[in-house]
Design a protein around this motif. Structure first.
Motif, PDB file in Angstrom:
ATOM      1  N   ARG A 217       0.713  -1.060  -0.229  1.00 27.51           N
ATOM      2  CA  ARG A 217      -0.042  -0.275   0.074  1.00 27.51           C
ATOM      3  C   ARG A 217       0.860   1.336   0.062  1.00 27.51           C
ATOM      4  N   ASN A 225      -2.046   5.039  -2.196  1.00 27.48           N
ATOM      5  CA  ASN A 225      -3.408   4.636  -2.239  1.00 27.48           C
ATOM      6  C   ASN A 225      -4.470   5.391  -1.537  1.00 27.48           C
ATOM      7  N   SER A 262      -6.861   7.479  -7.400  1.00 32.07           N
ATOM      8  CA  SER A 262      -5.691   7.357  -6.558  1.00 32.07           C
ATOM      9  C   SER A 262      -4.514   7.326  -7.646  1.00 32.07           C
TER      10      SER A 262
END
Length: 272
Positions: A217, A225, A262
């Motif tokens: 992530r 993200n 994102s």
């Protein structure tokens, strides 16, 4: 447990607090707080083992649960609630549970932490299973609500950890991966929202951030993200996109970011 000592309940090293000046109080509190990172450092091997276990469970599709009462429970909820906006994960991936339920987030619920059965009931509401991992949060290491929950987790083959601030506590003895951060007596005797709470917050930051990095992530040192929930985060995201794609036009980068939602997706779609 005859040799178990609650260091968190020992008398403060500071006396006559009501007679001290504001400057003296602030200096003394700061001096106590300065000891907390060193206590966390001593627990790094334990933190590593717990983080590795949590990462393995979550990489296999499991979830991370924090369960606690009072300040400890609130800290778990704070950490869990910050994972979706920071790392873009679903709200149900990291879950904070507090004795007394949502009401207890804002105010104390009498005797909620003394119920040995409710913790497991609260976990069952989320269909807890052996793929998940549960971290019990209890500064004293003696909270019945947490003890009962970890006992049932053990019976059902669910991996557990804990973050406590006394050595050799009942909670730590029940956890597969105990973390004991011994910060000593509090500035105000027994007020574990102070050094103990700070220690737990530091460890929670370390665990959740490291786990999210393991889950992919974070790229480089960027929150690629993160959810675009305000202008500040949109601006940060636009600059990430511009840097990565070597774009000079801010508005074009912003349009790209908002289109895909994102930084990571915007970059992936542009690089295809």
């Amino acid at each position: 447990m005859a040799d178990f000592i609650k260091y968190t309940e020992q008398p403060s090293n500071h006396r006559d607090l009501e007679h001290k000046t504001i400057a003296e109080l602030l200096t003394a509190i700061n001096g106590e707080d300065e000891t907390v990172p060193f206590a966390v450092e001593k627990a790094l091997p334990q933190i590593e083992r717990l983080t590795e276990a949590a990462s393995e469970q979550m990489l296999s599709g499991g979830r991370l649960f924090y369960i606690g009462a009072g300040t400890s429970g609130r800290l778990g909820i704070v950490d869990a609630s910050e994972c979706p906006p920071t790392f873009g994960v679903p709200p149900g991936l990291v879950i904070g549970i507090i004795a007394g339920g949502h009401e207890a987030i804002l105010q104390a619920v009498e005797f909620a932490e003394d119920d040995t059965e409710q913790g497991w009931k609260d976990l069952q509401e989320h269909k807890i299973n052996e793929h998940d991992v549960v971290i019990g949060l209890a500064a004293s290491g003696t909270t019945p609500y947490v003890i009962g929950a970890l006992e049932k987790c053990r019976e059902n083959g669910i991996p557990t950890g804990c973050i406590v601030c006394n050595p050799g506590s009942p909670v730590a003895q029940l956890a597969d991966y105990p973390v004991e951060v011994v910060v000593g007596p509090e500035f105000v005797t027994g007020s574990t929202r102070m050094k103990s709470g700070t220690a737990q917050k530091l460890v929670l930051n370390m665990i959740s951030t490291t786990v999210m990095i393991q889950l992919g992530r974070v790229e480089d040192n960027k929150m690629v993200n993160m959810q675009l929930t305000n202008d500040k985060l949109v601006d940060r995201g636009v600059k990430m996109v511009m840097e990565r794609l070597k774009m000079k036009d801010y508005e074009k980068a912003k349009d790209l970011l908002l289109k895909y939602g994102s930084v990571k997706k915007a970059i992936e779609m542009r690089e295809k």
